[in-house]
Write a protein that holds these residues in place. Structure first.
Motif, short mmCIF file in Angstrom:
data_model
loop_
_atom_site.label_atom_id
_atom_site.label_comp_id
_atom_site.label_asym_id
_atom_site.label_seq_id
_atom_site.Cartn_x
_atom_site.Cartn_y
_atom_site.Cartn_z
N ASN A 1 4.66 4.82 -9.43
CA ASN A 1 4.63 4.79 -10.90
C ASN A 1 5.22 3.50 -11.46
O ASN A 1 4.90 3.11 -12.58
CB ASN A 1 5.41 5.99 -11.46
CG ASN A 1 4.75 7.30 -11.12
OD1 ASN A 1 3.77 7.70 -11.72
ND2 ASN A 1 5.29 8.00 -10.13
N PHE A 2 6.04 2.83 -10.67
CA PHE A 2 6.68 1.61 -11.17
C PHE A 2 5.75 0.41 -11.20
O PHE A 2 6.15 -0.65 -11.70
CB PHE A 2 7.93 1.30 -10.35
CG PHE A 2 9.08 2.23 -10.64
CD1 PHE A 2 9.78 2.13 -11.82
CD2 PHE A 2 9.44 3.22 -9.73
CE1 PHE A 2 10.83 3.00 -12.11
CE2 PHE A 2 10.48 4.08 -10.00
CZ PHE A 2 11.19 3.97 -11.19
N HIS B 1 0.84 -1.20 0.00
CA HIS B 1 0.00 0.00 0.00
C HIS B 1 0.87 1.25 0.00
O HIS B 1 0.63 2.20 -0.75
CB HIS B 1 -0.92 -0.01 1.22
CG HIS B 1 -1.84 1.18 1.30
ND1 HIS B 1 -1.46 2.36 1.93
CD2 HIS B 1 -3.11 1.38 0.84
CE1 HIS B 1 -2.45 3.23 1.85
NE2 HIS B 1 -3.46 2.66 1.20
N ALA B 2 1.90 1.26 0.84
CA ALA B 2 2.80 2.41 0.91
C ALA B 2 3.55 2.61 -0.40
O ALA B 2 3.73 3.74 -0.87
CB ALA B 2 3.78 2.23 2.07
N GLU B 3 3.97 1.51 -1.01
CA GLU B 3 4.70 1.59 -2.27
C GLU B 3 3.81 2.13 -3.39
O GLU B 3 4.22 2.97 -4.19
CB GLU B 3 5.25 0.21 -2.64
CG GLU B 3 6.35 0.23 -3.66
CD GLU B 3 7.05 -1.10 -3.79
OE1 GLU B 3 8.20 -1.11 -4.25
OE2 GLU B 3 6.46 -2.15 -3.44
N PHE B 4 2.56 1.65 -3.43
CA PHE B 4 1.64 2.09 -4.48
C PHE B 4 1.32 3.58 -4.36
O PHE B 4 1.14 4.27 -5.37
CB PHE B 4 0.35 1.27 -4.44
CG PHE B 4 -0.62 1.60 -5.54
CD1 PHE B 4 -0.41 1.14 -6.82
CD2 PHE B 4 -1.74 2.39 -5.29
CE1 PHE B 4 -1.29 1.45 -7.85
CE2 PHE B 4 -2.63 2.70 -6.31
CZ PHE B 4 -2.41 2.23 -7.58
N PRO C 1 3.81 4.90 -16.24
CA PRO C 1 2.44 4.42 -16.41
C PRO C 1 1.77 4.91 -17.68
O PRO C 1 0.85 4.25 -18.20
CB PRO C 1 1.71 4.96 -15.17
CG PRO C 1 2.77 5.37 -14.22
CD PRO C 1 3.94 5.75 -15.05
N CYS C 2 2.19 6.07 -18.17
CA CYS C 2 1.56 6.62 -19.38
C CYS C 2 2.20 6.07 -20.65
O CYS C 2 1.50 5.80 -21.62
CB CYS C 2 1.62 8.14 -19.34
SG CYS C 2 0.67 8.83 -17.97
N VAL C 3 3.51 5.90 -20.63
CA VAL C 3 4.16 5.25 -21.77
C VAL C 3 3.68 3.82 -21.89
O VAL C 3 3.65 3.24 -22.98
CB VAL C 3 5.69 5.31 -21.62
CG1 VAL C 3 6.37 4.40 -22.63
CG2 VAL C 3 6.19 6.73 -21.83
N VAL D 1 -3.23 6.99 -11.99
CA VAL D 1 -2.07 7.87 -11.84
C VAL D 1 -2.39 9.30 -12.30
O VAL D 1 -2.06 10.28 -11.62
CB VAL D 1 -0.87 7.31 -12.62
CG1 VAL D 1 0.26 8.33 -12.70
CG2 VAL D 1 -0.38 6.02 -11.97
N VAL D 2 -3.05 9.43 -13.44
CA VAL D 2 -3.38 10.77 -13.94
C VAL D 2 -4.40 11.44 -13.01
O VAL D 2 -4.29 12.64 -12.71
CB VAL D 2 -3.92 10.69 -15.39
CG1 VAL D 2 -4.41 12.06 -15.85
CG2 VAL D 2 -2.82 10.19 -16.33
#
Length: 332
Positions: free
Chosen positions: A96-97, A86-89, A159-161, A138-139
């Protein structure tokens, strides 16, 4: 991005000397992206240069194995330490990873395509769903406002690429809905990549330099153009002058950032795998462009890029295995 940048439990509960799956960083899935991209590049080299087919297929099998291993590890992390996931997300950079997981699934669908059309189509559909959902999240998070401009780092592009990888891997999918999804993904990826590229370059120009541990992520800056080249060529069915512009700007960005990345003093960490897929995308683009132009100098350039990519990923793989064996990989 080092795992140590992710919030963790109190030191009393998790001593620094203790290796734990809790510390498995999500950005390590970039290894799957890089290996898959390398496998696809060697397939192109087999078709255009007569390179042994076994090289690309062996690397593809390795990519599958690494994906299975990392997926098992990260699933264990989710089950045992959901707070860490959860913290990583929700981390402004590390979150973003999670796009590397979606991209890995998309690329593996292309690796699997010659062996099982059904498996490739299923994996691609799952990758499409995960990619679009993650990009939306993300956006939406960015548009809430009050985002610290110092967090505008190259990882934002991932995430967008990822949406551009949908047409890269799905141009020949037979589903009736695939063509429109490819156009949707290309529209999202191209526009968001330009917006985020501008924001990130502005941050790099006007604010303090990136921390040394994050320097390898600078290679992500060439991804929108190398991946964009591959996506655009798949959508239009060939290489035209606009595609050439994308390729050459990606090549220019590689020349600019490579000296900033490949310099002494930057410690090794899983974040180094961030260089792999942008370089793989550029090598694939160079091979495809050289084949379209049938030019000797372009073939030479493509061979050099493929060679550099192969050596770089071999070094990264060996160093990652070393820190995995000695337990460093899973320590805070």
């Amino acid at each position: 991005m080092q795992a140590s940048s992710i919030p963790s439990s109190p030191p009393a509960l998790h001593p620094r000397s203790q290796a734990s799956v809790r510390n498995l960083p999500v950005n390590l899935f970039a290894a799957v992206m890089g290996l898959s991209g390398l496998a696809l590049a060697w397939r192109l080299a087999h078709g255009g240069l007569g390179a042994p087919a076994v090289i690309g297929e062996a690397i593809g099998a390795l990519a599958f194995g690494v994906f299975v291993l990392l997926s098992a590890g990260y699933l264990a992390k989710l089950v045992k330490h959901p707070d860490a996931v959860h913290a990583e997300f929700h981390h402004p950079v590390a979150g973003n990873f999670f796009g590397t997981i979606a991209i890995s699934v998309l690329l593996l669908s292309a690796v699997a395509a010659p062996y099982s059309a059904g498996a490739a189509q299923t994996a691609w559909a799952l990758g499409v769903a995960a990619t679009l959902v993650l990009c939306f999240v993300v956006v939406s998070r960015l548009l809430k406002g009050q985002v610290d401009a110092s967090n505008a780092v190259p990882a934002w592009i991932v995430p967008c690429v990822a949406t551009l990888d949908i047409p890269v891997t799905g141009a020949h999918m037979p589903m009736a809905w695939a063509a429109e999804v490819n156009l949707l993904a290309a529209a999202i990826g191209s526009m968001m990549a330009l917006v985020l590229f501008t924001l990130i370059v502005g941050r790099l120009v006007h604010r303090e330099p990136l921390a040394p541990a994050m320097a390898p992520s600078l290679m992500v800056l060439l991804a929108p153009f190398a991946v964009g080249f591959l996506a655009y060529c798949n959508l239009v069915g060939g290489v035209d002058r606009f595609a050439a512009l994308l390729f050459y700007f990606g090549l220019f960005m590689f020349a600019v950032v490579a000296p900033k990345v490949f310099r002494p003093g930057i410690p090794f960490s899983p974040g180094w795998w961030g260089i792999s897929f942008p370089m793989a995308a550029l090598a694939n683009a160079a091979l495809q462009y050289a084949q379209a132009r049938a030019s000797g100098p372009l073939w030479a350039l493509a061979i050099v890029l493929l060679g550099v990519l192969s050596v770089a990923l071999a070094v990264l793989l060996l160093r990652t295995v070393r820190i995995a064996v000695d337990g460093t990989l899973l320590r805070p």
